[in-house]
Design a protein around this motif. Structure first.
Motif, PDB file in Angstrom:
ATOM      1  N   ALA A 174      58.844  12.704 -21.707  1.00 15.03           N
ATOM      2  CA  ALA A 174      57.652  12.980 -20.907  1.00 15.03           C
ATOM      3  C   ALA A 174      56.553  13.483 -21.830  1.00 15.03           C
ATOM      4  CB  ALA A 174      57.959  14.017 -19.833  1.00 15.03           C
ATOM      5  N   LEU A 188      59.280  16.445 -13.536  1.00 11.59           N
ATOM      6  CA  LEU A 188      58.703  15.213 -14.075  1.00 11.59           C
ATOM      7  C   LEU A 188      59.817  14.264 -14.471  1.00 11.59           C
ATOM      8  CD1 LEU A 188      55.867  16.612 -16.374  1.00 11.59           C
ATOM      9  CD2 LEU A 188      55.564  15.345 -14.242  1.00 11.59           C
ATOM     10  N   ASN A 191      59.832   9.687 -19.179  1.00 10.66           N
ATOM     11  CA  ASN A 191      58.756   8.776 -19.574  1.00 10.66           C
ATOM     12  C   ASN A 191      57.480   8.942 -18.752  1.00 10.66           C
ATOM     13  OD1 ASN A 191      60.295   7.399 -21.633  1.00 10.66           O
ATOM     14  ND2 ASN A 191      61.420   6.425 -19.968  1.00 10.66           N
ATOM     15  N   SER A 192      57.359  10.042 -18.026  1.00 17.39           N
ATOM     16  CA  SER A 192      56.125  10.300 -17.295  1.00 17.39           C
ATOM     17  C   SER A 192      55.017  10.713 -18.247  1.00 17.39           C
ATOM     18  CB  SER A 192      56.350  11.409 -16.257  1.00 17.39           C
ATOM     19  OG  SER A 192      57.316  11.038 -15.310  1.00 17.39           O
ATOM     20  N   TYR A 204      57.262  14.223  -9.679  1.00 20.28           N
ATOM     21  CA  TYR A 204      56.241  13.294 -10.157  1.00 20.28           C
ATOM     22  C   TYR A 204      56.873  12.282 -11.105  1.00 20.28           C
ATOM     23  CZ  TYR A 204      52.775  16.594  -8.332  1.00 20.28           C
ATOM     24  OH  TYR A 204      52.028  17.410  -7.506  1.00 20.28           O
ATOM     25  N   ALA A 205      56.271  11.080 -11.149  1.00 16.56           N
ATOM     26  CA  ALA A 205      56.777  10.028 -12.033  1.00 16.56           C
ATOM     27  C   ALA A 205      55.633   9.090 -12.376  1.00 16.56           C
ATOM     28  CB  ALA A 205      57.914   9.257 -11.368  1.00 16.56           C
ATOM     29  N   GLY A 206      55.847   8.264 -13.410  1.00 15.33           N
ATOM     30  CA  GLY A 206      54.880   7.236 -13.768  1.00 15.33           C
ATOM     31  C   GLY A 206      53.869   7.688 -14.802  1.00 15.33           C
ATOM     32  N   PHE A 207      53.039   6.734 -15.207  1.00 15.64           N
ATOM     33  CA  PHE A 207      51.945   7.005 -16.143  1.00 15.64           C
ATOM     34  C   PHE A 207      50.687   6.319 -15.622  1.00 15.64           C
ATOM     35  CE2 PHE A 207      49.212   6.402 -19.750  1.00 15.64           C
ATOM     36  CZ  PHE A 207      49.344   7.588 -20.451  1.00 15.64           C
ATOM     37  N   ALA A 209      51.116  10.317 -14.184  1.00 16.47           N
ATOM     38  CA  ALA A 209      52.087  10.886 -13.247  1.00 16.47           C
ATOM     39  C   ALA A 209      51.461  11.073 -11.866  1.00 16.47           C
ATOM     40  CB  ALA A 209      52.600  12.224 -13.774  1.00 16.47           C
ATOM     41  N   VAL A 212      56.247  11.246  -6.654  1.00 15.17           N
ATOM     42  CA  VAL A 212      57.292  10.244  -6.856  1.00 15.17           C
ATOM     43  C   VAL A 212      57.365   9.256  -5.694  1.00 15.17           C
ATOM     44  CG1 VAL A 212      59.176  11.604  -5.835  1.00 15.17           C
ATOM     45  CG2 VAL A 212      59.661   9.957  -7.674  1.00 15.17           C
ATOM     46  N   TRP A 215      54.738   6.712  -6.332  1.00 10.01           N
ATOM     47  CA  TRP A 215      55.155   5.883  -7.462  1.00 10.01           C
ATOM     48  C   TRP A 215      56.190   4.850  -7.029  1.00 10.01           C
ATOM     49  CZ3 TRP A 215      60.082   5.908  -9.938  1.00 10.01           C
ATOM     50  CH2 TRP A 215      60.142   5.166 -11.113  1.00 10.01           C
TER      51      TRP A 215
END
Length: 228
Positions: A174, A188, A191-192, A204-207, A209, A212, A215
């Motif tokens: 992250a 998190l 890889n967020s 939370y997740a993603g880029f 973030a 979730v 996402w």
């Protein structure tokens, strides 16, 4: 004529202390050499090195190959793994564990935190601006990273200067950009990428973030488009 025997020990040098590529990975240090430095001494519990201005509780363990720099403060039962570098004036709370090859600078950590191997905290963020002469200049980085209690940071995570609350869990790899604040009770995913403040607790997740659930909806929508 008899041979002269010199007593000593090999110490592993972390990458940050090797300098150029010709510097050896290991350093042979005689007892006289180890005790002659005016700034650093060897920590008896673990074999790592510490600056004499650092404030370290006797219960702290500093593994061989780790280095604690000037004015750092390590509270009770802190464990610093081999190859870790604790920068100047870094503060680490009680019972916090620092993994192998972690690098900490410009930061403070609360109690009972766990930082896994390769974590990098408190370095300059990616901040630039264009001045009046239309030249790109590096933006001064002045903030400190403040991490609360019971925070777990996954392996190889990078956190630039900002603030993180209590009970935060970060998956492996992250990333948190500079000048960002994360409230307490945030998780998190691996890889967020956190690019702005997270003022509300949750997952939370993603880029970049995002919550979730949002996402997951985005991932599901993209899969449906691929199926058409």
């Amino acid at each position: 004529m008899g041979r002269k025997i010199v007593a000593g020990v090999f110490h592993w040098l972390p990458k940050q202390l090797r300098g150029c590529s010709t510097t050896p990975l290991f350093m042979f240090c005689t007892s006289r050499d180890c005790n002659s430095s005016s700034e650093f001494s060897r920590w008896s519990n673990g074999g790592g090195y510490f600056h004499r201005s650092a404030v370290i509780d006797p219960s702290v363990k500093i593994d061989i190959g780790a280095v604690v720099h000037s004015n750092a403060k390590l509270d009770q039962d802190v464990h610093v793994g081999s190859g870790a570098v604790i920068g100047a004036s870094v503060s680490i709370g009680k019972s916090t564990k620092i993994g192998y090859n972690a690098v900490l600078g410009n930061c403070s950590l609360g109690m009972s935190c766990t930082l896994h191997s390769g974590v990098c905290i408190g370095q300059d963020g990616f901040g630039f601006f264009v001045d009046g002469d239309r030249c790109v200049k590096k933006k001064p980085q002045t903030l400190q990273v403040k991490i609360g209690n019971d925070v777990e940071v996954g392996a190889n995570t990078c956190i630039d200067r900002g603030r993180i609350g209590d009970y935060v869990t970060m998956g492996g790899r992250a990333a948190v950009r500079d000048h960002v604040s994360i409230t307490s009770n945030v998780r998190l995913a691996a890889n967020s990428g956190v690019t702005k403040d997270l003022p509300f607790p949750g997952d939370y997740a993603g880029f970049p973030a995002i919550p979730v659930r949002e996402w997951r909806r985005q991932i599901l929508s993209s899969r449906r488009l691929d199926d058409k």
